[in-house]
Design a protein around this motif. Structure first.
Motif, PDB file in Angstrom:
ATOM      1  N   SER A   2      36.372  -7.433  16.064  1.00 59.27           N
ATOM      2  CA  SER A   2      35.871  -7.154  17.389  1.00 59.27           C
ATOM      3  C   SER A   2      35.213  -8.402  17.659  1.00 59.27           C
ATOM      4  CB  SER A   2      34.924  -6.054  16.960  1.00 59.27           C
ATOM      5  OG  SER A   2      33.872  -6.524  16.218  1.00 59.27           O
ATOM      6  N   ILE A   3      35.025  -8.632  18.808  1.00 61.04           N
ATOM      7  CA  ILE A   3      34.173  -9.891  19.376  1.00 61.04           C
ATOM      8  C   ILE A   3      32.650  -9.264  20.175  1.00 61.04           C
ATOM      9  CG2 ILE A   3      34.014 -11.920  20.935  1.00 61.04           C
ATOM     10  CD1 ILE A   3      37.030 -12.160  20.493  1.00 61.04           C
ATOM     11  N   GLN A   4      31.741  -9.669  19.734  1.00 63.28           N
ATOM     12  CA  GLN A   4      30.460  -8.999  20.301  1.00 63.28           C
ATOM     13  C   GLN A   4      29.976 -10.027  21.467  1.00 63.28           C
ATOM     14  OE1 GLN A   4      28.876  -6.244  19.771  1.00 63.28           O
ATOM     15  NE2 GLN A   4      30.632  -5.832  18.299  1.00 63.28           N
ATOM     16  N   TYR A 109      42.018 -14.581  23.926  1.00 61.62           N
ATOM     17  CA  TYR A 109      40.518 -13.803  24.682  1.00 61.62           C
ATOM     18  C   TYR A 109      40.313 -14.991  25.617  1.00 61.62           C
ATOM     19  CZ  TYR A 109      41.149 -10.060  21.404  1.00 61.62           C
ATOM     20  OH  TYR A 109      41.389  -9.167  20.543  1.00 61.62           O
TER      21      TYR A 109
END
Length: 182
Positions: A2-4, A109
């Protein structure tokens, strides 16, 4: 994985004390990328602000300047950001848009941080320019995801988003809903 990502309108970072408080606070949170709007940076500030971000515990950063009293966007990378971050310095230099990409093992992304115009007509033009903003990708061995964040300066519901309420609708609202769905 995941990327915060956090997005924050800072309403100016010209004051060194405020800038260092904001940088220190953000560097100590568990975010990977921080997208700032309304930084009020000028070209002469970039190197100093990049160094201050690192001194406060951050990693790399990229800035698109407006003037010392309006506009300006930035993307700050923290030290725990996964993947390889590539900053795009080809964004127009009007302090409205800045981009980066994060490449992981399975995907790329593409993050675009915007600070939309206050004027409904100018904001509409900005939103319409997004048709050609997300280009074709040459690397088809990985999945590509476009992520658009920022301050859109849109009133989605004039009765709860404006005080006092205005009788006219925000003309940029229709365009905002279009870009969210592309």
């Amino acid at each position: 994985m995941s990327i915060q990502i956090i997005t924050l309108n800072v309403n100016g970072l010209r004051d060194k004390k405020k800038r260092n408080l904001v940088f220190n606070w953000l560097a100590n949170k568990r975010y990977d990328l921080i997208c700032l709007q309304e930084t009020h940076c000028s070209v002469n500030d970039i190197m100093q602000w990049q160094n201050e971000w690192k001194i406060n515990g951050g990693n790399k950063s990229v800035w698109n300047c407006g003037t010392s009293d309006s506009r300006g966007v930035s993307i700050l990378q923290t030290k725990n950001c996964p993947g390889e971050v590539v900053f795009d310095n080809t964004s127009s230099q009007n302090g409205r848009i800045i981009k980066c990409s994060i490449k992981t093992e399975s995907a790329i992304y593409h993050i675009s941080n915007i600070y939309a115009n206050n004027s409904g007509i100018e904001r509409k033009r900005l939103f319409e320019s997004f048709h050609n903003f997300f280009g074709n990708f040459t690397d088809d061995s990985l999945d590509h995801y476009n992520i658009l964040v920022g301050d859109f300066n849109c009133t989605l519901d004039k009765t709860i988003d404006r005080n006092p309420s205005h009788s006219r609708d925000d003309i940029g609202k229709r365009n905002y809903f279009f870009i969210v769905t592309i």
